[in-house]
Design an enzyme around this catalytic site. Structure first.
Site, PDB file in Angstrom:
ATOM      1  CG  HIS A 166      60.025   9.390  22.955  1.00  0.00           C
ATOM      2  ND1 HIS A 166      61.187   8.985  22.143  1.00  0.00           N
ATOM      3  CD2 HIS A 166      59.374  10.249  22.324  1.00  0.00           C
ATOM      4  CE1 HIS A 166      61.100   9.747  21.049  1.00  0.00           C
ATOM      5  NE2 HIS A 166      60.140  10.359  20.944  1.00  0.00           N
TER       6      HIS A 166
ATOM      7  CG  ASP B 271      61.841  10.085  17.092  1.00  0.00           C
ATOM      8  OD1 ASP B 271      61.310  10.568  16.335  1.00  0.00           O
ATOM      9  OD2 ASP B 271      62.175  10.158  18.219  1.00  0.00           O
TER      10      ASP B 271
HETATM   11  C1  NGQ Z   1      58.257  15.383  16.584  1.00  0.00           C
HETATM   12  N1  NGQ Z   1      59.894  14.658  18.003  1.00  0.00           N
HETATM   13  O1  NGQ Z   1      56.938  15.234  16.697  1.00  0.00           O
HETATM   14  O2  NGQ Z   1      58.905  15.375  15.674  1.00  0.00           O
HETATM   15  C2  NGQ Z   1      58.625  15.593  18.053  1.00  0.00           C
HETATM   16  C3  NGQ Z   1      58.949  16.767  18.231  1.00  0.00           C
HETATM   17  C4  NGQ Z   1      57.318  17.931  19.644  1.00  0.00           C
HETATM   18  C5  NGQ Z   1      60.248  14.076  19.151  1.00  0.00           C
HETATM   19  N2  NGQ Z   1      59.334  14.016  20.116  1.00  0.00           N
HETATM   20  C6  NGQ Z   1      57.670  17.822  18.234  1.00  0.00           C
HETATM   21  N3  NGQ Z   1      61.290  13.351  19.234  1.00  0.00           N
HETATM   22  O3  NGQ Z   1      57.366  17.175  20.351  1.00  0.00           O
HETATM   23  O4  NGQ Z   1      56.508  18.575  19.752  1.00  0.00           O
HETATM   24 ZN    ZN Z   2      58.532  11.120  17.526  1.00  0.00          ZN
END
Ligand code: NGQ
Ligand code: ZN
Length: 459
Positions: free
Chosen positions: A274, A325
């Site tokens: 990101h 993702d």
């Molecule tokens: C994840 N998702 O690890 O799936 C994360 C969300 C977080 C994204 N960053 C969970 N898109 O960041 O704690």
């Molecule tokens: Zn992720």
């Protein structure tokens, strides 16, 4: 030795005619020769050939919740309210359902033309948080799913320790993710013993984020990694949300990307996933580091993250790759399109991500995503040249967006235009044809199992 012949193939120096590809039994290209004659008996491409695209960021289990969070659940739905729903879904995942979801997802990736995936794998333990008898149970299921589907995998077991900055206690719904650096290294050891690295799989590590991992733990896990592997890949989520930037500044006095660049030797083996919220100074430093910015445009749009400053970053030589993702979309074409469209919408201009040497954004972004994606996998992939894995896509001459077009507009058409079916017709990974006329040999069975898994999870 095997051979394949293409009337047109995209090599490092652009489109070339009459390209002969030869590879060895290990699936490595030993010769890539433009302006060749077609050898008798060699298979001939049914359209233009391009390198296979690496997918640099995946949470496989999330494929099964695509579409389930598209309703307003609170006055202001955000990334954080989505995350609550996602955690509820993650709590239901088990070894069988994960295997079935990942297998189907990886087939979908292959059909779209992703030939490698970097799996940012963080659901490690049984519901409740106790480790499985085999600590690597779930990671192994994912690696096996990739092997069955025939996609190359860079498996990145995730280190997750805290619920937020300043070592905040983890939440109950994060228990399945938790490991100390030593426990995570033990998991990687057992995984690499059971499923040794080979031409199709490699291991690395993913400290989840600066929210979830302290500086000391990050240093410890890197040290352990370096004792085991040669410059293995390191992926981390960073600066996806402004709330993370604010919390990081409050806790450390620095912005997340700045903090990382100040404390670690961030170089080309790193993928900063990101990196949406970076200021001009971070943008220049990140670009200069050689690290890959792992852009996941469809997910970032879906979660309302913000817009990565891709024009400025690419202008100073920054490296990018794309990932699917959360898998609301599984197609590099959508990622590249949205990368350009985000800039068009913000700037009220067109063809923003063209460069002085590449006037067509699709060409420039395709080449950039191959290079950055390959770096993120830390494997010899992403180009058709000697020594690379024999991964490529055949675009369909019979597709309205390809046949009838001249080579200059093939990628523009593939990235920016929809004509129903994907233009990706056939897909080769490590010299094996895994998608033939848009079909994968296992797809019917895999889809049936995926649907059954989904029914079980939603019950
Ligand atoms: C994840 N998702 O690890 O799936 C994360 C969300 C977080 C994204 N960053 C969970 N898109 O960041 O704690
Ligand atoms: Zn992720």
């Amino acid at each position: 030795m095997s051979a394949f012949f293409a009337d047109h193939a995209r090599l490092a120096d652009g489109w070339r005619r009459n390209v002969l590809l030869e590879w060895d039994d290990d699936g490595t290209l030993v010769r890539v020769a433009p302006d060749s004659a077609a050898p008798a008996g060699a298979e001939r491409a049914k359209g233009p050939v391009v390198p296979g695209m690496p997918n640099l960021h995946s949470h496989a289990f999330q494929r099964a919740m695509a579409g389930l969070t598209e309703y307003r659940a609170s006055v202001a739905d955000t990334f954080w309210s989505w995350r609550d729903l996602m955690y509820r879904f993650a709590a239901r995942i088990g070894p069988e359902s994960l295997a079935d979801i990942a297998h189907w997802l990886y087939i979908e990736m292959l059909k779209a033309g992703y030939t490698s995936v970097c799996e940012f794998h963080y659901v490690h333990h049984a519901p409740g948080g106790a480790p499985y008898a085999n600590r690597a149970e779930l990671a192994e299921r994912v690696v096996d799913a990739a092997g069955r589907a025939g996609i190359g995998i860079t498996m990145l077991p995730v280190l997750y320790e805290h619920g937020g900055f300043n070592k905040a206690a983890p939440r109950d719904d994060q228990r399945r993710f938790l490991n100390t650096p030593d426990a995570l290294l033990a998991l990687i050891d057992s995984l690499a013993r059971a499923r040794p690295e080979n031409g199709m799989r490699r291991y690395g590590v993913a400290p989840h984020s600066l929210r979830a991992v302290s500086g000391e733990s990050l240093a410890a896990v890197l040290e352990g990694l370096d004792a085991r592997f040669d410059r293995a890949p390191v992926h981390i989520h960073v600066a996806e949300q402004t709330a993370e930037v604010e919390a990081c500044v409050a806790a450390t006095g620095r912005r997340p990307v700045q903090w990382l660049l100040d404390h670690f030797n961030v170089d080309e083996r790193w993928c900063l996933v990101h990196a949406t919220h970076i200021d001009a100074g971070e943008c220049a430093r990140l670009a200069g580091s050689g690290a890959v910015a792992g852009l996941c445009l469809t997910t970032e749009a879906n979660l309302g993250d913000g817009v990565f400053p891709s024009r400025d970053y690419l202008d100073v030589g920054g490296r990018i790759g794309v990932g699917s993702d959360s898998h609301v979309g599984v197609d590099w074409r959508s990622e590249l399109r949205l990368l350009e469209y985000g800039q068009r919408l913000c700037r009220q201009q067109r063809n923003v991500l063209a460069s002085p040497t590449q006037s067509r954004p699709a060409d420039r972004l395709f080449d950039a995503a191959l290079d950055g994606g390959a770096h993120a996998t830390r494997r010899p992939v992403g180009a058709l040249s000697q020594g690379m894995r024999a991964d490529w896509l055949v675009l369909d001459d019979a597709h309205p967006g390809i046949g009838g077009h001249a080579p200059e507009t093939w990628l523009s058409s593939a990235v920016f235009c929809e004509h129903g079916d994907t233009p990706v017709r056939d897909v080769f990974v490590s010299g094996r044809k895994v998608i033939d006329a848009r079909r994968h040999a296992q797809e019917d069975e895999a889809l049936a199992r995926y649907r059954a898994a989904l029914r079980g999870l939603l019950d």
